[in-house]
Structure formats: C-alpha cells, structure tokens
Design an enzyme around this catalytic site. Structure first.
Site, PDB file in Angstrom:
ATOM      1  N   ASP A   1     -27.740 -56.109  -1.280  1.00 15.04           N
ATOM      2  CA  ASP A   1     -29.447 -56.357  -1.663  1.00 15.04           C
ATOM      3  C   ASP A   1     -29.732 -57.289  -2.243  1.00 15.04           C
ATOM      4  OD1 ASP A   1     -30.212 -53.132  -1.403  1.00 15.04           O
ATOM      5  OD2 ASP A   1     -28.093 -52.917  -2.366  1.00 15.04           O
TER       6      ASP A   1
ATOM      7  N   ARG B   1     -28.491 -59.393  -6.091  1.00 14.07           N
ATOM      8  CA  ARG B   1     -27.019 -59.546  -6.373  1.00 14.07           C
ATOM      9  C   ARG B   1     -26.350 -60.917  -6.773  1.00 14.07           C
ATOM     10  NH1 ARG B   1     -28.073 -54.448  -7.489  1.00 14.07           N
ATOM     11  NH2 ARG B   1     -28.312 -52.989  -5.620  1.00 14.07           N
TER      12      ARG B   1
ATOM     13  N   ARG C   1     -40.907 -54.302  -6.696  1.00 12.18           N
ATOM     14  CA  ARG C   1     -40.260 -54.500  -5.628  1.00 12.18           C
ATOM     15  C   ARG C   1     -41.119 -54.334  -4.275  1.00 12.18           C
ATOM     16  NH1 ARG C   1     -35.390 -50.280  -5.942  1.00 12.18           N
ATOM     17  NH2 ARG C   1     -34.816 -51.068  -4.124  1.00 12.18           N
TER      18      ARG C   1
ATOM     19  N   LYS D   1     -36.930 -50.773   4.300  1.00 12.05           N
ATOM     20  CA  LYS D   1     -36.388 -49.550   3.543  1.00 12.05           C
ATOM     21  C   LYS D   1     -37.787 -49.362   2.840  1.00 12.05           C
ATOM     22  CE  LYS D   1     -34.227 -52.067  -0.143  1.00 12.05           C
ATOM     23  NZ  LYS D   1     -32.821 -52.522  -0.770  1.00 12.05           N
ATOM     24  N   HIS D   2     -37.730 -48.027   2.123  1.00 10.37           N
ATOM     25  CA  HIS D   2     -37.057 -46.762   2.380  1.00 10.37           C
ATOM     26  C   HIS D   2     -37.724 -45.939   3.090  1.00 10.37           C
ATOM     27  CE1 HIS D   2     -36.108 -48.908  -1.543  1.00 10.37           C
ATOM     28  NE2 HIS D   2     -34.668 -48.554  -1.485  1.00 10.37           N
TER      29      HIS D   2
ATOM     30  N   HIS E   1     -31.856 -42.465  -7.297  1.00 15.48           N
ATOM     31  CA  HIS E   1     -30.614 -42.576  -7.899  1.00 15.48           C
ATOM     32  C   HIS E   1     -30.109 -41.551  -9.042  1.00 15.48           C
ATOM     33  CE1 HIS E   1     -31.308 -46.835  -6.862  1.00 15.48           C
ATOM     34  NE2 HIS E   1     -30.170 -46.984  -6.695  1.00 15.48           N
TER      35      HIS E   1
ATOM     36  N   ASP F   1     -29.180 -44.235   2.698  1.00 19.66           N
ATOM     37  CA  ASP F   1     -29.201 -44.924   1.629  1.00 19.66           C
ATOM     38  C   ASP F   1     -27.899 -44.353   0.934  1.00 19.66           C
ATOM     39  OD1 ASP F   1     -29.763 -46.384  -0.841  1.00 19.66           O
ATOM     40  OD2 ASP F   1     -31.424 -45.748  -1.089  1.00 19.66           O
TER      41      ASP F   1
END
Length: 331
Positions: A70, A78, A138, A168-169, A181, A253
């Site tokens: 990601d 990351r 985002r 995405k998503h 999440h 996902d």
C-alpha cells in the site's frame, strides 16, 4: 488441490526470509506477498528481503511471487522514511494532474527498485466534501469527474513505469460511515442511480487499462442486500466483470478485517469469493488465518465443480500479469 494456494496473498511478520516465511511459501504455495512497515528496517534490507524471498519461491514453486504494497501517499504509505514520501491524494488533487503524474512516476521508480510489482493504489472512493470521513485525505475528491480524471492519471503513469495499479475500494466506500477494519459497514441507500455514480471512477480506471481492482467489505443495499461486495456475485461478477468489462486481477480486501473475519467462516469466504470471480484473497495480519483459508480453498475446489471455471480464469489472468512483470521467466 495443489494449485489452490495461488489464490492466497499473504502478509508476514519478519524482516528477513526466516524459516516461518519459507514454511508458508513451501506449504501453502501462495500467489503473492503483501509488505508492511513491520517488514522494513532500511532500503538495503528491504531490497535484500524481496530478492531472497523471490529466489526461494522460484526454486520451490517453479514460479515467481507477486509482491504488493500500500503506497498511496499521505497517511497510507509503507515505505517511509526509507523512500520518497508521497503527498496524500487530496493534496495532490489540489495541485492538479501534473503533480499526480509526477508522484506516480516517483512511486513507481521506488517500487521497481525494490522488486515490487503491484501497488494497492489509487483509492477511487468518492468522499463527500465537508464531512469528516474515515477515508479522509485518501480520496482525490468529492465528485465522480474529479476522482475519475486524477485516478486515471495515477494509473496510466504508474503502469507506464512498470508497476500495476489497483483501483480500490470497489464499488466505492464514500457513502460508508464505518471503517471495515473494525466494523461491517452497510450502505443503506437503495437508490441504484446513486450506486452507479460511485462506479464512474472505476469505469474510467478500466478504460485506462488498470491491471487490478480491490473490492470493499461494505454491503450495498441497492444491489446486494445480503453479502458484502467482497463476497457478492452480483457486484463483482455481474457488475464489475460483465457490465463494466473488467478483465484484470481482482483482489478481495484483507479477510482479517473484522467486517469479514467476524461474520464469515473461511469456508464461506472461499466459496463465495471464488464464485464471484475473485482472484486473490488477502490475509495480511494473522498468520494463523492462512492454513484454514488454504484448506477451505482446497476443499471448495475439490467439492464444487462449478468453481473450476472461475479457478481456471484466475490462472489465465495471473499468467497474463506474470508475462508483463516477469517476461524472462515466462518464455
């Protein structure tokens, strides 16, 4: 079934190719590995890790693994602080197309250097303006036109520089009020026209030739009042594959997220996911989730003849992607 593991895309905890990771690759024969900050201590370490794991996979599996990460920019990237820090999608949107193109190319250069093939970006969710939303910065914006335009620029420049993009998503989390999440979001709006408006950026991504799409864990009452998009035949197969014409690789996902792990068994996820033409199932956080999901995939493919066509289609789609990223190994 020896090929069932090809549907797995797994995370791991280490920073080196240790015995646990080697065991996971040898035993479950996954299709790919997703990297997180927990796997990175330095630029040199990460490059060495990817190179060593890839060499091990080629020896053991007689095929390369796909590596993904990601690297959206902003709050979700990351590789910082070891690689180029990328601005958020919202800040890039304020600067315009040229900035999006520039940073997509920078991102691709970093990923190529490491040996990563797939970026889980861009986010194409249309986030309502003026609201505090869990997707926040985002998103490229609050209108279908803006998100479509800038998303296509990101995709085209990332892929022109050798890295597969992931839209995405799907089919959009802009109307969700809960983060999958931690919860199982339900989008209560049953107006199909509103549902269609959130598909516009994904249709633009498909037109731009996006290699991958990642589904969301939300339930969309307007189309499928029962199953989350990740496990919905109506959303993934009828809409994405048939109506929108997506022929690339479809990721579910992370199944370790609460929206799926707390509501569906591995057997249900395997059957429903394969049935709706999902290619890869992400298992990012819990290594103990890998064995049950692998067993469920094996069992479902052995017991259900109807799934064989979906499995064969996955093999072909992955082979097409492999030829793009590993031409020397596919001769």
């Amino acid at each position: 079934m020896s090929e069932a593991g090809i549907h797995l895309f797994i995370g791991f905890r280490g920073v080196s190719p240790d015995e646990e990771l080697n065991y996971l690759i040898r035993e479950y024969r996954p299709g790919g590995i997703v990297l997180f900050k927990r796997n990175i201590t330095s630029r040199a370490q990460l490059k060495a890790l990817v190179s060593a794991v890839q060499a091990f996979a080629v020896r053991e599996l007689k095929r390369p693994l796909f590596f993904a990460i990601d690297q959206e920019g902003g709050s979700v990237q990351r590789l910082t602080p070891h690689f180029s820090p990328i601005p958020s999608a919202r800040s890039l949107a304020e600067k315009g197309e040229e900035a999006v193109a520039q940073w997509a190319a920078v991102c691709a250069a970093d990923l190529r250097e490491i040996g990563i093939q797939i970026n889980f970006a861009p986010v194409l969710d249309i986030v309502p303006g003026g609201d505090e939303h869990f997707m926040g910065s985002r998103s490229f914006g609050s209108t279908p036109a803006k998100v479509s335009e800038l998303g296509a620029v990101w995709i085209e420049h990332l892929q022109a520089n050798g890295i597969s993009a992931t839209a995405k998503h799907f089919p959009g989390l802009g109307l969700a009020r809960l983060d999958p999440h931690h919860f199982a979001p339900v989008i209560e709006d049953d107006n199909e026209d509103n549902f269609r408006s959130h598909l516009v950026p994904f249709q633009s991504a498909i037109s731009a030739g996006v290699d991958c799409v990642m589904s969301s864990h939300a339930v969309y009452r307007a189309v499928d009042p029962i199953y989350p998009a990740t496990l919905s035949y109506e959303i993934n197969h009828r809409w994405l594959r048939e109506r929108m014409g997506f022929k690339g690789v479809l990721f579910a996902d992370d199944l370790d997220m609460a929206a799926i792990s707390e509501n569906y068994s591995p057997e249900e996820s395997a059957f429903l996911g394969l049935s709706c033409s999902t290619d890869f199932f992400l298992l990012c956080q819990k290594s103990e989730s890998i064995e049950p999901m692998h067993r469920a995939l094996c069992d479902q493919l052995q017991r259900n003849q109807s799934l064989q066509k979906f499995h064969s289609d996955t093999i072909q789609r992955l082979e097409n992607l492999r030829r793009f990223h590993f031409p020397d190994l596919c001769k």
